[in-house]
Design a protein around this motif. Structure first.
Motif, PDB file in Angstrom:
ATOM      1  N   GLY A  67       0.675  -1.091   0.119  1.00 34.53           N
ATOM      2  CA  GLY A  67       0.165   0.033   0.152  1.00 34.53           C
ATOM      3  C   GLY A  67       0.783   1.167  -0.041  1.00 34.53           C
ATOM      4  O   GLY A  67       0.254   2.515   0.038  1.00 34.53           O
ATOM      5  N   PHE A  68       2.106   0.991   0.112  1.00 35.96           N
ATOM      6  CA  PHE A  68       2.701   2.199  -0.211  1.00 35.96           C
ATOM      7  C   PHE A  68       2.512   2.975  -1.509  1.00 35.96           C
ATOM      8  O   PHE A  68       2.583   2.124  -2.307  1.00 35.96           O
ATOM      9  CB  PHE A  68       4.329   2.090  -0.080  1.00 35.96           C
ATOM     10  N   GLU A  69       2.516   4.259  -1.488  1.00 35.00           N
ATOM     11  CA  GLU A  69       2.088   5.170  -2.803  1.00 35.00           C
ATOM     12  C   GLU A  69       3.211   5.424  -3.494  1.00 35.00           C
ATOM     13  O   GLU A  69       3.432   6.746  -4.226  1.00 35.00           O
ATOM     14  CB  GLU A  69       1.448   6.240  -2.046  1.00 35.00           C
ATOM     15  N   ASN A  70       4.159   4.735  -3.796  1.00 37.35           N
ATOM     16  CA  ASN A  70       5.432   5.002  -4.627  1.00 37.35           C
ATOM     17  C   ASN A  70       6.008   3.677  -5.177  1.00 37.35           C
ATOM     18  O   ASN A  70       5.857   2.669  -4.357  1.00 37.35           O
ATOM     19  CB  ASN A  70       6.404   5.797  -3.714  1.00 37.35           C
ATOM     20  N   PHE A  71       7.017   3.880  -6.150  1.00 37.39           N
ATOM     21  CA  PHE A  71       7.830   2.878  -6.221  1.00 37.39           C
ATOM     22  C   PHE A  71       9.180   3.385  -5.911  1.00 37.39           C
ATOM     23  O   PHE A  71       9.735   4.368  -6.185  1.00 37.39           O
ATOM     24  CB  PHE A  71       7.987   2.465  -8.056  1.00 37.39           C
ATOM     25  N   GLY A  72      10.166   2.335  -5.396  1.00 39.74           N
ATOM     26  CA  GLY A  72      11.343   2.837  -4.868  1.00 39.74           C
ATOM     27  C   GLY A  72      12.664   1.520  -5.286  1.00 39.74           C
ATOM     28  O   GLY A  72      12.239   0.509  -5.239  1.00 39.74           O
ATOM     29  N   ILE A  73      13.490   2.511  -5.878  1.00 37.97           N
ATOM     30  CA  ILE A  73      14.543   1.483  -6.409  1.00 37.97           C
ATOM     31  C   ILE A  73      15.907   2.138  -5.978  1.00 37.97           C
ATOM     32  O   ILE A  73      15.938   3.251  -5.936  1.00 37.97           O
ATOM     33  CB  ILE A  73      14.467   1.402  -7.797  1.00 37.97           C
ATOM     34  N   PRO A  74      16.989   1.331  -6.117  1.00 31.02           N
ATOM     35  CA  PRO A  74      17.188  -0.079  -5.860  1.00 31.02           C
ATOM     36  C   PRO A  74      16.632  -0.449  -4.398  1.00 31.02           C
ATOM     37  O   PRO A  74      15.996   0.240  -3.771  1.00 31.02           O
ATOM     38  CB  PRO A  74      18.686  -0.165  -6.098  1.00 31.02           C
ATOM     39  N   PHE A  75      17.247  -1.609  -4.063  1.00 27.46           N
ATOM     40  CA  PHE A  75      16.876  -2.443  -2.832  1.00 27.46           C
ATOM     41  C   PHE A  75      17.919  -2.597  -1.842  1.00 27.46           C
ATOM     42  O   PHE A  75      18.048  -3.565  -1.042  1.00 27.46           O
ATOM     43  CB  PHE A  75      16.234  -3.766  -3.239  1.00 27.46           C
ATOM     44  N   CYS A  76      18.801  -1.547  -2.345  1.00 29.20           N
ATOM     45  CA  CYS A  76      20.160  -1.932  -1.265  1.00 29.20           C
ATOM     46  C   CYS A  76      20.997  -0.605  -1.307  1.00 29.20           C
ATOM     47  O   CYS A  76      20.570   0.454  -2.186  1.00 29.20           O
ATOM     48  CB  CYS A  76      21.143  -3.006  -1.707  1.00 29.20           C
ATOM     49  N   MET A  77      22.075  -0.375  -0.543  1.00 29.82           N
ATOM     50  CA  MET A  77      22.964   0.707  -0.386  1.00 29.82           C
ATOM     51  C   MET A  77      24.332   0.424  -0.919  1.00 29.82           C
ATOM     52  O   MET A  77      25.499   0.895  -0.808  1.00 29.82           O
ATOM     53  CB  MET A  77      23.132   1.007   0.780  1.00 29.82           C
ATOM     54  N   THR A  78      24.400  -0.574  -1.872  1.00 26.94           N
ATOM     55  CA  THR A  78      25.658  -1.008  -2.468  1.00 26.94           C
ATOM     56  C   THR A  78      26.043  -0.773  -4.074  1.00 26.94           C
ATOM     57  O   THR A  78      26.969  -1.192  -4.356  1.00 26.94           O
ATOM     58  CB  THR A  78      25.967  -2.447  -2.274  1.00 26.94           C
ATOM     59  N   VAL A  79      24.989  -0.166  -4.740  1.00 26.44           N
ATOM     60  CA  VAL A  79      25.246  -0.090  -6.104  1.00 26.44           C
ATOM     61  C   VAL A  79      26.476   0.873  -6.190  1.00 26.44           C
ATOM     62  O   VAL A  79      27.165   0.656  -7.155  1.00 26.44           O
ATOM     63  CB  VAL A  79      23.883   0.716  -6.817  1.00 26.44           C
ATOM     64  N   GLU A  80      26.485   2.129  -5.621  1.00 30.32           N
ATOM     65  CA  GLU A  80      27.593   3.104  -5.681  1.00 30.32           C
ATOM     66  C   GLU A  80      28.994   2.406  -5.359  1.00 30.32           C
ATOM     67  O   GLU A  80      29.852   2.525  -6.030  1.00 30.32           O
ATOM     68  CB  GLU A  80      27.238   4.082  -4.990  1.00 30.32           C
ATOM     69  N   ALA A  81      29.070   1.636  -4.136  1.00 26.32           N
ATOM     70  CA  ALA A  81      30.166   1.214  -3.835  1.00 26.32           C
ATOM     71  C   ALA A  81      30.908  -0.093  -4.963  1.00 26.32           C
ATOM     72  O   ALA A  81      31.952  -0.182  -5.052  1.00 26.32           O
ATOM     73  CB  ALA A  81      30.242   0.460  -2.358  1.00 26.32           C
ATOM     74  N   GLU A  82      29.900  -0.749  -5.390  1.00 28.05           N
ATOM     75  CA  GLU A  82      30.391  -1.405  -6.386  1.00 28.05           C
ATOM     76  C   GLU A  82      30.955  -1.001  -7.629  1.00 28.05           C
ATOM     77  O   GLU A  82      32.007  -1.399  -8.065  1.00 28.05           O
ATOM     78  CB  GLU A  82      29.217  -2.526  -6.879  1.00 28.05           C
ATOM     79  N   VAL A  83      30.282   0.156  -8.181  1.00 27.88           N
ATOM     80  CA  VAL A  83      30.816   0.724  -9.215  1.00 27.88           C
ATOM     81  C   VAL A  83      32.229   1.446  -8.945  1.00 27.88           C
ATOM     82  O   VAL A  83      33.028   1.365  -9.697  1.00 27.88           O
ATOM     83  CB  VAL A  83      29.921   1.861  -9.725  1.00 27.88           C
ATOM     84  N   LEU A  84      32.323   1.747  -7.612  1.00 30.63           N
ATOM     85  CA  LEU A  84      33.545   2.619  -7.209  1.00 30.63           C
ATOM     86  C   LEU A  84      34.667   1.596  -6.894  1.00 30.63           C
ATOM     87  O   LEU A  84      35.513   1.860  -6.600  1.00 30.63           O
ATOM     88  CB  LEU A  84      33.305   3.650  -5.927  1.00 30.63           C
ATOM     89  N   GLY A  85      34.487   0.391  -6.912  1.00 29.32           N
ATOM     90  CA  GLY A  85      35.574  -0.663  -6.580  1.00 29.32           C
ATOM     91  C   GLY A  85      35.410  -1.747  -5.554  1.00 29.32           C
ATOM     92  O   GLY A  85      36.351  -2.558  -5.451  1.00 29.32           O
ATOM     93  N   SER A  86      34.363  -1.204  -4.727  1.00 28.81           N
ATOM     94  CA  SER A  86      34.411  -2.301  -3.382  1.00 28.81           C
ATOM     95  C   SER A  86      33.684  -3.615  -3.734  1.00 28.81           C
ATOM     96  O   SER A  86      33.028  -3.861  -4.673  1.00 28.81           O
ATOM     97  CB  SER A  86      33.733  -1.607  -2.253  1.00 28.81           C
ATOM     98  N   GLU A  87      34.265  -4.662  -2.924  1.00 29.33           N
ATOM     99  CA  GLU A  87      33.830  -5.971  -3.148  1.00 29.33           C
ATOM    100  C   GLU A  87      32.408  -6.113  -2.418  1.00 29.33           C
ATOM    101  O   GLU A  87      32.212  -5.877  -1.293  1.00 29.33           O
ATOM    102  CB  GLU A  87      34.825  -6.976  -2.585  1.00 29.33           C
ATOM    103  N   ILE A  88      31.234  -6.716  -2.880  1.00 30.23           N
ATOM    104  CA  ILE A  88      29.926  -6.785  -2.357  1.00 30.23           C
ATOM    105  C   ILE A  88      29.673  -8.324  -2.105  1.00 30.23           C
ATOM    106  O   ILE A  88      29.714  -9.105  -2.921  1.00 30.23           O
ATOM    107  CB  ILE A  88      29.070  -5.990  -3.301  1.00 30.23           C
ATOM    108  N   ASP A  89      29.031  -8.445  -0.936  1.00 27.76           N
ATOM    109  CA  ASP A  89      28.447  -9.555  -0.707  1.00 27.76           C
ATOM    110  C   ASP A  89      26.753  -9.110  -1.124  1.00 27.76           C
ATOM    111  O   ASP A  89      26.313  -8.565  -0.228  1.00 27.76           O
ATOM    112  CB  ASP A  89      28.594  -9.848   0.794  1.00 27.76           C
ATOM    113  N   PHE A  90      26.007 -10.068  -1.856  1.00 29.92           N
ATOM    114  CA  PHE A  90      25.078  -9.436  -2.380  1.00 29.92           C
ATOM    115  C   PHE A  90      23.863 -10.264  -1.534  1.00 29.92           C
ATOM    116  O   PHE A  90      22.737  -9.906  -1.809  1.00 29.92           O
ATOM    117  CB  PHE A  90      24.780 -10.041  -3.692  1.00 29.92           C
ATOM    118  N   GLY A  91      23.952 -10.899  -0.547  1.00 28.61           N
ATOM    119  CA  GLY A  91      23.087 -11.267   0.386  1.00 28.61           C
ATOM    120  C   GLY A  91      22.009 -12.453   0.044  1.00 28.61           C
ATOM    121  O   GLY A  91      22.447 -13.274  -1.192  1.00 28.61           O
ATOM    122  N   THR A  92      21.126 -12.622   0.323  1.00 28.55           N
ATOM    123  CA  THR A  92      20.373 -13.663   0.311  1.00 28.55           C
ATOM    124  C   THR A  92      18.999 -13.133  -0.030  1.00 28.55           C
ATOM    125  O   THR A  92      18.533 -11.860   0.428  1.00 28.55           O
ATOM    126  CB  THR A  92      20.040 -14.904   1.445  1.00 28.55           C
TER     127      THR A  92
END
Length: 340
Positions: A67-92
């Protein structure tokens, strides 16, 4: 007054009258991709982190189920860090992505790359495409693109304890890193706006008064958050800013932030904040612990009180646990929508 969800949110962010507060969950660090939704619909994480179609579909699932009145993307806080070179654990399904290893040991070791090139890397184009699909198919529902703020992004590519020390010990390189990160975030945000994002939300959990203290908060957080906010405003859309933790140490600095709405944690009394600083558009702050606990009556009561207190936008107070109760979330959104 009959308003679409998109009109209602934009009216609030532009200080215009509305029939009632919007009730939203912005994505990013404050996303509602909970297990209850994913197991019901079959679109799941971590798969939906990587493919635009799945990301857009899961965002629709979240909006329809909660019932939230919006679409929200993405679903994490690692998009920026991944592009900038850090290693990401993408979870489950039940665990959100996190930084496995920062790419740089210190602010002096950062390698500065061409920002235009980075916009073609990692998941950035998938996020932008998901936003484009949502905006095209649902013109009356706002699409919120979520960014990780400059302080938190810097602390996701540099060892965070070292980074926080160097804010005081190596200010020249710290400012250089934060300028670079901020300009990258502006470019990323503009890509989302070009794809149809209605607004941008910045979540910067490392940029708190409790972590930085008031002097560093003013020197770094206010400076670089405003740099990013100005860049997004130049792209033509409003900005929501979420600040974690207790605001007491930095409260006099909050009006200096140029965001169109300020979202806060549950311990902040938004009615008193609004009374002290009437120009601030407030957002929040239903306790995420309460939403995880799952008592719909308690959630509805808390939500109704926030509406009565004049909070401008109703939202969870911070990042939702993936085990949060769908029934509790529905009680929250329903309590807002039933008011006229």
């Amino acid at each position: 007054m009959s308003l679409s969800p998109k009109e209602r949110l934009l009216n609030v962010l532009h200080n215009k009258k509305v029939d009632r507060p919007p009730v939203i969950c912005t994505g990013g660090m404050m996303n509602a991709a909970i297990v209850d939704v994913m197991t019901h619909t079959g679109r799941t994480l971590p798969e939906a982190h990587f493919e635009a179609d799945l990301m857009a579909g899961l965002s629709r699932d979240v909006q329809e189920q909660t019932g939230f009145e919006n679409f929200g993307i993405p679903f994490c806080m690692t998009v920026e860090a991944e592009v900038l070179g850090s290693e990401i654990d993408f979870g489950t399904l039940e665990c959100e992505p996190k930084i496995r290893q920062e790419v740089f040991p210190s602010v002096g070791a950062v390698v500065y790359r061409d920002i235009r090139q980075m916009l073609d890397e990692g998941r950035i184009l998938e996020v932008a495409e998901a936003g484009r699909q949502l905006a095209k198919a649902h013109s009356d529902v706002p699409v919120i693109g979520s960014l990780t703020g400059p302080i938190s992004t810097a602390a996701s590519i540099i060892d965070p304890m070292q980074f926080l020390r160097e804010l005081r010990k190596d200010r020249e390189n710290s400012h250089r890193v934060l300028t670079y990160v901020s300009d990258f975030l502006i470019a990323y945000a503009r890509l989302l706006v070009d794809g149809g994002a209605t607004a941008i939300c910045i979540g910067d959990p490392t940029a708190t008064g409790e972590i930085l203290g008031p002097l560093a908060f003013e020197e770094y957080a206010v400076e670089y958050l405003n740099r990013v906010i100005n860049g997004i405003h130049d792209a033509g859309v409003p900005v929501i800013l979420h600040i974690c933790g207790d605001l007491k140490a930095v409260k006099p600095l909050i009006p200096k932030l140029r965001a169109d709405a300020i979202s806060t944690d549950a311990m902040v009394n938004l009615r008193l904040l609004k009374e002290e600083y009437p120009s601030i558009t407030t957002m929040g702050n239903v306790s995420t612990y309460l939403l995880e606990d799952g008592d719909p009556d308690k959630v509805a009561h808390t939500t109704e009180r926030l509406v009565q207190d004049g909070v401008d936008i109703i939202s969870p107070a911070c990042g939702l646990s993936t085990s949060s109760s769908l029934a509790a979330i529905n009680a929250m959104t329903g309590a807002v929508k039933e008011r006229r």
